[in-house]
Scaffold this active site. Structure first.
Site, PDB file in Angstrom:
ATOM      1  N   VAL A 149      -4.807  -1.560 -34.177  1.00 21.64           N
ATOM      2  CA  VAL A 149      -5.112  -0.452 -33.271  1.00 21.64           C
ATOM      3  C   VAL A 149      -5.629  -0.977 -31.935  1.00 21.64           C
ATOM      4  CG1 VAL A 149      -6.556   1.588 -32.937  1.00 21.64           C
ATOM      5  CG2 VAL A 149      -5.510   1.134 -35.172  1.00 21.64           C
ATOM      6  N   GLY A 150      -6.382  -2.061 -31.996  1.00 20.35           N
ATOM      7  CA  GLY A 150      -6.802  -2.696 -30.762  1.00 20.35           C
ATOM      8  C   GLY A 150      -8.008  -2.071 -30.106  1.00 20.35           C
TER       9      GLY A 150
ATOM     10  N   ASN B 160     -15.631  -7.988 -41.357  1.00 16.86           N
ATOM     11  CA  ASN B 160     -14.525  -7.335 -40.660  1.00 16.86           C
ATOM     12  C   ASN B 160     -13.212  -7.753 -41.331  1.00 16.86           C
ATOM     13  OD1 ASN B 160     -13.042  -5.940 -38.666  1.00 16.86           O
ATOM     14  ND2 ASN B 160     -14.533  -6.505 -37.092  1.00 16.86           N
TER      15      ASN B 160
ATOM     16  N   GLY C 190     -12.773  -3.151 -49.236  1.00 18.38           N
ATOM     17  CA  GLY C 190     -12.178  -2.780 -50.511  1.00 18.38           C
ATOM     18  C   GLY C 190     -13.015  -1.894 -51.394  1.00 18.38           C
TER      19      GLY C 190
ATOM     20  N   ASN D  16      -3.863  -3.443 -39.705  1.00 13.11           N
ATOM     21  CA  ASN D  16      -3.902  -2.605 -38.514  1.00 13.11           C
ATOM     22  C   ASN D  16      -4.042  -3.451 -37.261  1.00 13.11           C
ATOM     23  OD1 ASN D  16      -6.509  -1.982 -36.747  1.00 13.11           O
ATOM     24  ND2 ASN D  16      -7.203  -2.690 -38.764  1.00 13.11           N
TER      25      ASN D  16
ATOM     26  N   ASN E 194     -20.017  -5.348 -32.779  1.00 13.53           N
ATOM     27  CA  ASN E 194     -18.778  -5.900 -33.330  1.00 13.53           C
ATOM     28  C   ASN E 194     -18.410  -7.189 -32.585  1.00 13.53           C
ATOM     29  OD1 ASN E 194     -16.284  -6.427 -34.390  1.00 13.53           O
ATOM     30  ND2 ASN E 194     -15.293  -4.585 -33.604  1.00 13.53           N
TER      31      ASN E 194
ATOM     32  N   LYS F 193     -21.660  -7.201 -36.810  1.00 17.33           N
ATOM     33  CA  LYS F 193     -20.491  -7.161 -37.688  1.00 17.33           C
ATOM     34  C   LYS F 193     -19.719  -8.462 -37.523  1.00 17.33           C
ATOM     35  CE  LYS F 193     -16.772  -4.284 -39.396  1.00 17.33           C
ATOM     36  NZ  LYS F 193     -16.143  -2.956 -39.374  1.00 17.33           N
TER      37      LYS F 193
ATOM     38  N   GLY G 212      -8.903  -3.400 -47.144  1.00 15.69           N
ATOM     39  CA  GLY G 212      -8.564  -2.772 -48.413  1.00 15.69           C
ATOM     40  C   GLY G 212      -8.895  -3.642 -49.618  1.00 15.69           C
TER      41      GLY G 212
ATOM     42  N   CYS H 253     -14.317  -9.758 -32.206  1.00 17.16           N
ATOM     43  CA  CYS H 253     -13.261  -9.401 -31.267  1.00 17.16           C
ATOM     44  C   CYS H 253     -13.034 -10.566 -30.300  1.00 17.16           C
ATOM     45  CB  CYS H 253     -13.610  -8.121 -30.514  1.00 17.16           C
ATOM     46  SG  CYS H 253     -15.235  -8.107 -29.773  1.00 17.16           S
TER      47      CYS H 253
END
Length: 312
Positions: free
Chosen positions: A79-80, A200, A253, A77, A136, A173, A225, A139
């Site tokens: 998504v940003g 992450n 996962g 992903n 988080n 995170k 995943g 980033c």
């Protein structure tokens, strides 16, 4: 196997630092929306906690489409970190979320240390049902464009120190894309983190052989995943081995009760579920029932018995 509690239900409750949860199951930030998007499929009140999609101090539009790509045993992903900003979330999303009975963990992100400080301060007066703030740090860091905050012990410590402005427990995170994740986790603890969330997404890319171009609008994305579970599990194991007193939340996962148990045995006190909910939004309710059944079948009276068991 005999029932570990002589016919009674096993105790699924756990603690993450100063936060007590009825069970170790949570949503993963970025996978359950900012509010009640999954509430029609999952009993939020029965979960350990609902971790919302990461919020910045200001609204953020995110990345260009396409944003999601299905990979082998995984999802990529980009998504940003799209979001309405903390103020809009507090006003428009949080009230409905609290009405579900959920324990809420707000997730924040920023491009500078000051961004994190502002987002955290905006949460200082949030209701008590916002039990923690997940910071988080995985980033981009505009103050050091060479790497993420979570790639630097110094930057990680600075961000977590700034996040104290939220006046509630903070969880860091962290990124798996580092050489020594325990070093970064220790820096997060020095900054004030009560726990660390591992991990992450992993850096990834998808290329279309026909168009000969990257698939995602932002070119690169994050892999999540089942494909990353061994990496995330190793990160949890390594961190618990090096820092046994630092609470860890495992993510990556998780799709079955056995996955949950493996993370607990590696040293996690709780787990987060994300990508599996895209395939089946009822996954978390199923996992809660399956984990109860697994504990009964294996004579486990309390999930506390499992935590760190692989290290014995």
């Amino acid at each position: 196997m005999v029932d570990g509690r002589q016919g009674g239900a096993p105790d699924l409750s756990t603690t993450v630092g100063s936060v007590t949860l009825p069970n170790p199951l949570m949503t993963a930030a970025g996978t359950a929306g900012h509010g009640t998007e999954l509430a029609r499929y999952v009993d939020f009140a029965a979960l350990g906690a609902v971790v919302v999609k990461s919020l910045s101090a200001d609204p953020w539009a995110g990345n260009p489409a396409p944003r999601v790509h299905q990979a082998t045993a995984a999802m990529i992903n980009s998504v940003g970190l799209q979001g309405p900003g903390v103020a809009a979330w507090l006003e428009h999303d949080l009230p409905d979320l609290l009405r579900t009975g959920a324990r809420v963990v707000a997730s924040i992100w920023g491009r500078t240390v000051d961004d994190f400080a502002r987002a955290a301060a905006m949460l200082a007066d949030a209701p008590d049902q916002v039990v923690a703030v997940e910071v988080n740090v995985s980033c981009p860091n505009l103050e050091d464009r060479r790497r993420m905050f979570a790639h630097s012990p110094t930057a990680t410590c600075e961000v977590l120190d700034a996040a104290r402005a939220c006046r509630r427990p903070t969880w860091a995170k962290l990124s798996p894309n580092v050489h020594d994740i325990a070093e970064i986790a220790d820096a997060a603890r020095r900054g004030g983190a009560e726990a660390v969330t591992l991990v992450n997404t992993m850096l990834a890319i998808a290329i279309d052989a026909e168009t000969r171009r990257p698939v995602l609008g932002a070119v690169r994305g994050g892999l999540s995943g089942p494909a990353i579970k061994p990496v995330a599990l190793r990160a949890v194991f390594d961190c618990h081995e090096a820092l046994p007193d630092l609470p860890v939340i495992g993510v990556g996962g998780v799709a079955s009760a056995a996955d949950v148990v493996e993370y607990l045995l590696a040293g996690a006190r709780a787990v987060q579920v994300g990508t599996a909910s895209f395939a089946d939004p009822r996954t978390l309710d199923r996992l809660r029932l399956d984990l109860t059944r697994w504990c009964r079948d294996h004579g486990v009276r309390s999930v506390e018995e499992l935590i760190g068991g692989a290290h014995v």
